[in-house]
Design a protein around this motif. Structure first.
Motif, PDB file in Angstrom:
ATOM      1  N   GLU A  25       2.344  -5.544   2.219  1.00  0.00           N
ATOM      2  CA  GLU A  25       1.562  -8.008   2.455  1.00  0.00           C
ATOM      3  C   GLU A  25       0.066  -7.370   2.076  1.00  0.00           C
ATOM      4  O   GLU A  25      -0.367  -8.385   1.374  1.00  0.00           O
ATOM      5  CB  GLU A  25       2.408  -7.995   3.142  1.00  0.00           C
ATOM      6  CG  GLU A  25       3.364  -8.109   3.192  1.00  0.00           C
ATOM      7  CD  GLU A  25       4.430  -9.016   2.768  1.00  0.00           C
ATOM      8  OE1 GLU A  25       3.660 -10.048   1.982  1.00  0.00           O
ATOM      9  OE2 GLU A  25       5.871  -9.314   2.318  1.00  0.00           O
ATOM     10  N   GLY A  26      -0.557  -6.632   3.060  1.00  0.00           N
ATOM     11  CA  GLY A  26      -1.937  -6.645   3.201  1.00  0.00           C
ATOM     12  C   GLY A  26      -2.487  -6.558   1.653  1.00  0.00           C
ATOM     13  O   GLY A  26      -3.628  -6.717   1.205  1.00  0.00           O
ATOM     14  N   ALA A  27      -2.259  -5.389   0.717  1.00  0.00           N
ATOM     15  CA  ALA A  27      -2.948  -5.439  -0.358  1.00  0.00           C
ATOM     16  C   ALA A  27      -2.741  -6.402  -1.127  1.00  0.00           C
ATOM     17  O   ALA A  27      -3.211  -6.974  -1.970  1.00  0.00           O
ATOM     18  CB  ALA A  27      -1.971  -4.179  -0.977  1.00  0.00           C
ATOM     19  N   VAL A  28      -1.251  -6.934  -0.956  1.00  0.00           N
ATOM     20  CA  VAL A  28      -1.330  -8.326  -2.029  1.00  0.00           C
ATOM     21  C   VAL A  28      -1.910  -9.555  -1.898  1.00  0.00           C
ATOM     22  O   VAL A  28      -2.314 -10.116  -2.724  1.00  0.00           O
ATOM     23  CB  VAL A  28       0.750  -8.568  -2.135  1.00  0.00           C
ATOM     24  CG1 VAL A  28       1.197  -9.677  -2.333  1.00  0.00           C
ATOM     25  CG2 VAL A  28       1.562  -7.734  -2.482  1.00  0.00           C
ATOM     26  N   HIS A  29      -1.856  -9.725  -0.242  1.00  0.00           N
ATOM     27  CA  HIS A  29      -2.351 -10.942  -0.054  1.00  0.00           C
ATOM     28  C   HIS A  29      -4.487 -10.906  -0.267  1.00  0.00           C
ATOM     29  O   HIS A  29      -4.876 -11.405   1.199  1.00  0.00           O
ATOM     30  CB  HIS A  29      -2.140 -11.658   1.110  1.00  0.00           C
ATOM     31  CG  HIS A  29      -0.308 -11.689   1.325  1.00  0.00           C
ATOM     32  ND1 HIS A  29      -0.126 -13.334   0.343  1.00  0.00           N
ATOM     33  CD2 HIS A  29       0.292 -11.207   1.058  1.00  0.00           C
ATOM     34  CE1 HIS A  29       1.059 -13.457  -0.067  1.00  0.00           C
ATOM     35  NE2 HIS A  29       1.767 -12.161   0.979  1.00  0.00           N
ATOM     36  N   GLY A  30      -4.250  -9.344   0.240  1.00  0.00           N
ATOM     37  CA  GLY A  30      -5.793  -9.432   0.582  1.00  0.00           C
ATOM     38  C   GLY A  30      -6.446  -9.335   1.973  1.00  0.00           C
ATOM     39  O   GLY A  30      -7.312  -9.428   2.378  1.00  0.00           O
ATOM     40  N   ALA A  60       4.819  -7.537  -3.204  1.00  0.00           N
ATOM     41  CA  ALA A  60       4.592  -6.994  -2.209  1.00  0.00           C
ATOM     42  C   ALA A  60       6.226  -5.347  -2.320  1.00  0.00           C
ATOM     43  O   ALA A  60       5.867  -4.482  -2.664  1.00  0.00           O
ATOM     44  CB  ALA A  60       5.471  -7.226  -1.102  1.00  0.00           C
ATOM     45  N   VAL A  61       6.940  -6.177  -3.332  1.00  0.00           N
ATOM     46  CA  VAL A  61       7.989  -5.121  -3.607  1.00  0.00           C
ATOM     47  C   VAL A  61       7.973  -4.528  -4.725  1.00  0.00           C
ATOM     48  O   VAL A  61       7.744  -3.046  -4.557  1.00  0.00           O
ATOM     49  CB  VAL A  61       9.837  -5.614  -4.105  1.00  0.00           C
ATOM     50  CG1 VAL A  61      10.027  -5.299  -4.370  1.00  0.00           C
ATOM     51  CG2 VAL A  61      10.459  -6.517  -2.314  1.00  0.00           C
ATOM     52  N   VAL A  62       7.230  -5.084  -5.264  1.00  0.00           N
ATOM     53  CA  VAL A  62       6.186  -4.088  -6.164  1.00  0.00           C
ATOM     54  C   VAL A  62       5.411  -3.282  -6.141  1.00  0.00           C
ATOM     55  O   VAL A  62       5.025  -1.983  -6.477  1.00  0.00           O
ATOM     56  CB  VAL A  62       5.510  -5.512  -7.834  1.00  0.00           C
ATOM     57  CG1 VAL A  62       4.266  -4.804  -8.754  1.00  0.00           C
ATOM     58  CG2 VAL A  62       6.551  -6.240  -8.224  1.00  0.00           C
ATOM     59  N   HIS A  63       4.504  -3.211  -5.343  1.00  0.00           N
ATOM     60  CA  HIS A  63       3.503  -2.110  -4.475  1.00  0.00           C
ATOM     61  C   HIS A  63       4.645  -0.979  -3.863  1.00  0.00           C
ATOM     62  O   HIS A  63       4.234  -0.295  -4.275  1.00  0.00           O
ATOM     63  CB  HIS A  63       2.774  -3.411  -2.986  1.00  0.00           C
ATOM     64  CG  HIS A  63       1.877  -2.150  -3.020  1.00  0.00           C
ATOM     65  ND1 HIS A  63       0.305  -2.018  -3.057  1.00  0.00           N
ATOM     66  CD2 HIS A  63       1.459  -1.561  -1.647  1.00  0.00           C
ATOM     67  CE1 HIS A  63      -0.009  -0.978  -2.125  1.00  0.00           C
ATOM     68  NE2 HIS A  63       0.433  -0.901  -1.378  1.00  0.00           N
ATOM     69  N   ALA A 100      -3.094  -5.113   9.875  1.00  0.00           N
ATOM     70  CA  ALA A 100      -3.378  -5.021  11.299  1.00  0.00           C
ATOM     71  C   ALA A 100      -2.953  -7.212  11.154  1.00  0.00           C
ATOM     72  O   ALA A 100      -3.054  -7.725  11.737  1.00  0.00           O
ATOM     73  CB  ALA A 100      -3.880  -4.814  11.841  1.00  0.00           C
ATOM     74  N   GLU A 101      -3.764  -7.502  10.661  1.00  0.00           N
ATOM     75  CA  GLU A 101      -3.669  -9.032  10.780  1.00  0.00           C
ATOM     76  C   GLU A 101      -2.596  -9.995   9.576  1.00  0.00           C
ATOM     77  O   GLU A 101      -1.912 -11.483   9.644  1.00  0.00           O
ATOM     78  CB  GLU A 101      -5.096 -10.138   9.657  1.00  0.00           C
ATOM     79  CG  GLU A 101      -5.792  -9.528  10.355  1.00  0.00           C
ATOM     80  CD  GLU A 101      -5.915  -9.841  11.787  1.00  0.00           C
ATOM     81  OE1 GLU A 101      -5.924 -11.083  12.137  1.00  0.00           O
ATOM     82  OE2 GLU A 101      -6.235  -8.645  13.188  1.00  0.00           O
ATOM     83  N   VAL A 102      -1.577  -8.995   8.814  1.00  0.00           N
ATOM     84  CA  VAL A 102      -0.197  -9.920   8.487  1.00  0.00           C
ATOM     85  C   VAL A 102       0.374 -10.263   9.433  1.00  0.00           C
ATOM     86  O   VAL A 102       1.092 -10.069  10.010  1.00  0.00           O
ATOM     87  CB  VAL A 102      -0.187  -8.892   7.363  1.00  0.00           C
ATOM     88  CG1 VAL A 102       1.552  -9.390   6.933  1.00  0.00           C
ATOM     89  CG2 VAL A 102      -0.856  -8.082   6.175  1.00  0.00           C
ATOM     90  N   THR A 103       0.879 -11.039   9.189  1.00  0.00           N
ATOM     91  CA  THR A 103       1.918 -11.672   9.457  1.00  0.00           C
ATOM     92  C   THR A 103       3.294 -11.527   9.103  1.00  0.00           C
ATOM     93  O   THR A 103       3.526 -12.021   7.935  1.00  0.00           O
ATOM     94  CB  THR A 103       1.745 -13.464  10.015  1.00  0.00           C
ATOM     95  OG1 THR A 103       0.917 -13.368  10.871  1.00  0.00           O
ATOM     96  CG2 THR A 103       2.839 -14.478  10.714  1.00  0.00           C
TER      97      THR A 103
END
Length: 422
Positions: free
Chosen positions: A133-138, A198-201, A142-145
């Motif tokens: 999720e972090g990679a997808v949203h930049g 996120a699934v693609v990642h 730790a900050e991902v909700t």
């Protein structure tokens, strides 16, 4: 013999190799994502294959202290084509637990009464989700909700997967091509393309395919479990026994296709002999003196990577007597061995090929007698018998055939008696 002499023994009546037992091989679990993969499908498939694990899983999930509104069911299920198992978690759509960060998930798991190994495996899967999720949203992971993935049903799915993976013990995992699906999926971020970013990642590196059926086929939870397992996408090449099968149903109904994840369990078959690849090099020599050729071949035998060197007479062109030479070498040492053959002989060309070889497990025992130490090469035959062959060099100090024969028989009998189990 087609390989090098065994290594020297280091002490009387001692084995100096790893013994005759075949190296341990792991059970393999193959995931066949017919309909796709989600956390509940993964748990259902393994429970269908190993129903005896259900009670232990219920006890582990009880350690989460779930809200009374969360219900868990493990039930048999069937459609018009297949029978299997459903793992169903019913939870309120929004009870405040569906929007959490990784630190809150960690705290929730630390407070849970579950085995440490299960806790660590569960957290590892959540970390993979946070990283994706972090990679997808930049964002910093730790900050991902976590939204949907932070809800109780997804948490239960991940803990269940972690418990079942841990309960199965050390294993290899493989997976068939994963269906990508298509269309759009609605989530907390709005409409996202399928497969979700996120699934693609998480699926990168795995074989995928498009079977033409729309919809979400792989959930983020399912993809994170796959990533955690690090499965291979290639089939096993060694013999295996099909030991079990499990079919886990998903919650959706797909047109013309059972929405199932199938798991096949394979048990290793102990091979009668190990399979390996070796290099065979051949040439004929008619312009090198026998004395010098013998010296060159002895030098080849002493080189690392060379397993055996053979020589025999043959007739070449114009009826000339030639020396036919064959070198058996480790496959990875081919280039170095080729160079050595050209250096030690007068040949101008060498034919080579790589071939498969079956080799029995063997080791070396050392037998001490009144005259010294005799090394004995032992091998275990497919029927279980242990054969032994004494090293002639260790008998050379005994004068006379009768004395050497007596020492040989004594050493070989002693080695066979130990049978590779000492």
């Amino acid at each position: 013999m087609d390989d090098a002499p065994p290594p020297a023994a280091t002490g009387a009546d001692a084995d100096v190799s790893e013994g005759l037992a075949s190296p341990a091989r792991l059970r393999r679990f193959h995931l066949d994502p017919v309909g796709g993969i989600a956390g509940d499908m993964f748990a259902a498939a393994l429970l269908d294959a190993r129903p005896a694990l259900a009670d232990g899983l219920r006890a582990a999930l009880a350690g989460l202290d779930l809200p009374a509104s969360v219900e868990i069911a493990i039930d048999p299920h069937r459609n018009t084509a297949l029978a299997g198992t459903r793992f169903k978690v019913t939870a309120p759509e929004d009870d405040g637990h569906g929007h959490v960060r990784l630190a809150e998930v960690r705290a929730r798991l630390e407070a849970a009464r579950i085995e440490p190994a299960v806790r660590l495996r569960t957290l590892a899967i959540f970390v993979l989700l946070a990283e994706a999720e972090g990679a997808v949203h930049g964002m910093d992971p730790a900050e991902v909700t976590f939204h949907e993935v932070g809800a109780w049903d997804a948490t239960v799915d991940i803990v269940a997967a972690a418990f079942l993976i841990e309960a199965l013990g050390p294993a290899r995992w493989t997976v068939g091509p994963v269906p990508l699906g298509s269309g759009r999926v609605r989530c907390a971020h709005g409409l996202l393309p399928v497969p979700a970013p996120a699934v693609v990642h998480l699926l990168r590196g795995l074989a995928t395919h498009d079977d033409g059926i729309e919809g979400e086929r792989v959930t983020p939870t399912g993809a994170a479990i796959l990533k955690h397992l690090a499965p291979e996408s290639v089939p096993a090449r060694e013999p295996e026994t099909l030991a079990g099968v499990g079919t886990g149903f998903g919650s959706r109904t797909l047109p013309g296709l059972s929405n199932v994840l199938r798991v096949l369990e394979f048990a290793p078959v102990a091979p009668a002999a190990r399979q390996e690849q070796v290099a065979v090099l051949r040439c004929e020599i008619d312009d090198q003196t026998p004395e010098d050729l013998a010296l060159g071949l002895d030098r080849l035998r002493a080189r690392p990577g060379i397993l055996d060197v053979l020589q025999w007479p043959a007739y070449g062109k114009k009826g000339r007597l030639v020396a036919a030479v064959q070198v058996l070498a480790e496959a990875d040492a081919l280039d170095a061995v080729l160079a050595a053959v050209f250096d030690e002989t007068t040949t101008l060309g060498v034919r080579w090929s790589k071939v498969c070889r079956s080799a029995l497990a063997r080791d070396t025992a050392a037998h001490a007698d009144a005259h010294g130490t005799v090394r004995v090469k032992r091998a275990r035959r497919p029927a279980g018998a242990v054969t032994a062959k004494a090293e002639l060099d260790d008998l050379a100090g005994s004068a006379g055939h009768a004395a050497r024969e007596e020492r040989r028989r004594e050493a070989e009998a002693a080695a066979r008696g130990r049978g590779g189990d000492d």
